[in-house]
Design an enzyme around this catalytic site. Structure first.
Site, PDB file in Angstrom:
ATOM      1  CB  CYS A 143      -0.942   0.002   1.197  1.00  0.00           C
ATOM      2  SG  CYS A 143      -2.075  -1.394   1.173  1.00  0.00           S
ATOM      3  CG  HIS A 277      -2.434   3.995   5.106  1.00  0.00           C
ATOM      4  ND1 HIS A 277      -2.383   4.020   3.733  1.00  0.00           N
ATOM      5  CD2 HIS A 277      -2.505   2.666   5.448  1.00  0.00           C
ATOM      6  CE1 HIS A 277      -2.423   2.784   3.253  1.00  0.00           C
ATOM      7  NE2 HIS A 277      -2.498   1.953   4.277  1.00  0.00           N
ATOM      8  CG  HIS A 311      -7.126   0.339   1.459  1.00  0.00           C
ATOM      9  ND1 HIS A 311      -6.146   0.943   0.692  1.00  0.00           N
ATOM     10  CD2 HIS A 311      -6.462  -0.275   2.477  1.00  0.00           C
ATOM     11  CE1 HIS A 311      -4.958   0.709   1.222  1.00  0.00           C
ATOM     12  NE2 HIS A 311      -5.131  -0.032   2.304  1.00  0.00           N
TER      13      HIS A 311
END
Length: 378
Positions: A143, A277, A311
């Protein structure tokens, strides 16, 4: 050497363009809906761009074309570097090939040109699209891929290897294996994504991407390009701790942020907004909140946009940078969509608000303990 962002291409579950996605985000809307793209799996909340999962090549072509148009550049761009990452790349194609082989008992020789689905081929296809014949990189860092890609491109310009780069990340992660894997881990939400919320359920997978045109300040000035902002510095570290759990004390994440601030000649008090995040998982939000509280003064504005876009895994940092640059441009703090009751003592933005914003920090934390931070200035 100063590195400027002169073009942005973005597509997400929030909209088919940067402007649409930003407008819907500021309005507090979410692109997350209940979907069942695969009959063998139960319905789940997902951030799909359309009714069915998108194809990586198509998404990349769209965001690359949008970034070029936004920057005022016209292909071919022979000397432009290309740095486009993805944490999943063509995994959907590989799963499809596997199903064909095992269900239909097809020989490998009948599966077409599988070389086109190797992980680096998406970046190479983007280079062909813009007529670039220089450096091509295809980072994969879970990520943290998006921030790492843009940091790599900025470094190429800073070290004089090129004056122009196309950089970002694109993800089409809605595949049976990805969904089943995250579900097996117990990481997927059942109703939606609620970053930093007391009752958060887990992450919601989304698809999309963001690609940027980066240029030396000298070149941008020479061609009188519009400038969204400047990349000041970045920090990249690794926990070396666990395949999917972050290091409990956040030591390596703290090191990445300190590294970024030091390289950017900034102190924690200089940061006006942190694009977190914020995955809405129990562990990530808890550790990220702890890291922010330890490093930054009380009152720094914080939000995560994953409650609205989902996400997007490797592309999430790239989307975060795009939204952060729009925040600098419009002087608006984007909201943490989905948050009802915060578990943490942070100044989390719950509704979009005007604010004086000059320096922004964007964070990404990925599986394997990949940590990335990047600082942007108006």
């Amino acid at each position: 050497m100063k590195v400027c962002v002169t073009g942005i291409g973005l597509i997400s579950a929030l909209g088919g363009s940067l402007e649409d996605s930003w407008r819907n985000l500021i309005a507090g809307k979410s692109g997350i809906r209940l979907h069942q793209p695969f009959p063998e799996l139960t319905p789940l909340p997902l951030g799909l761009i359309s009714q069915q999962p998108s194809e990586l090549r198509m998404l990349t072509q769209m965001v690359v074309a949008s970034a070029l148009q936004d920057s005022g550049l016209v292909a071919p761009l022979a000397d432009c570097a290309v740095v486009i990452g993805s944490s999943r790349s063509y995994q959907a194609s590989w799963e499809m090939l596997a199903r064909q082989m095992y269900r239909e008992n097809l020989p490998v020789s009948s599966l077409g040109n599988w070389l086109d689905t190797l992980p680096q081929m998406n970046a190479i296809a983007a280079a062909r699209q813009i007529g670039a014949s220089g450096i091509v990189l295809a980072p994969m860092a879970a990520c943290a891929t998006g921030i790492w890609s843009i940091a790599q491109a900025a470094l190429l310009i800073q070290t004089g290897q090129c004056q122009q780069a196309l950089a970002g990340a694109v993800e089409a992660p809605i595949t049976p294996l990805t969904l089943a894997g995250f579900q097996q881990m117990g990481a997927l939400a059942k109703t939606g994504a609620y970053p930093f919320d007391l009752h958060r359920e887990g992450l919601v997978l989304g698809e999309g991407g963001a690609v940027f045109v980066l240029e030396s300040a000298e070149l941008a000035k020479q061609r009188q390009a519009k400038v969204y902002g400047e990349i000041l510095g970045f920090g990249l570290t690794n926990d070396a701790y666990h395949p999917n759990s972050p290091e409990p004390e956040g030591k390596s994440a703290i090191a990445a942020i300190k590294q970024c601030l030091e390289r950017s000649c900034l102190s924690p008090a200089d940061i006006d907004y942190i694009h977190a995040h914020g995955t809405a998982t129990q562990l990530n939000d808890r550790i990220e909140s702890m890291v922010i509280q330890r490093l930054f003064p009380q009152g720094v504005a914080v939000s995560s946009t994953k409650g609205s876009s989902g996400h997007t895994l490797g592309a999430s940092g790239a989307l975060g940078i795009a939204f952060s640059l729009m925040s600098l441009k419009d002087q608006i703090l984007p909201p943490c969509v989905g948050l009802q009751q915060s578990e943490f003592d942070l100044d989390i933005v719950t509704a979009a608000r005007l604010s004086k914003i000059r320096q922004v920090l964007c964070l990404s934390f990925g599986f394997g303990g990949q940590n990335a931070a990047i600082a942007l200035v108006r």
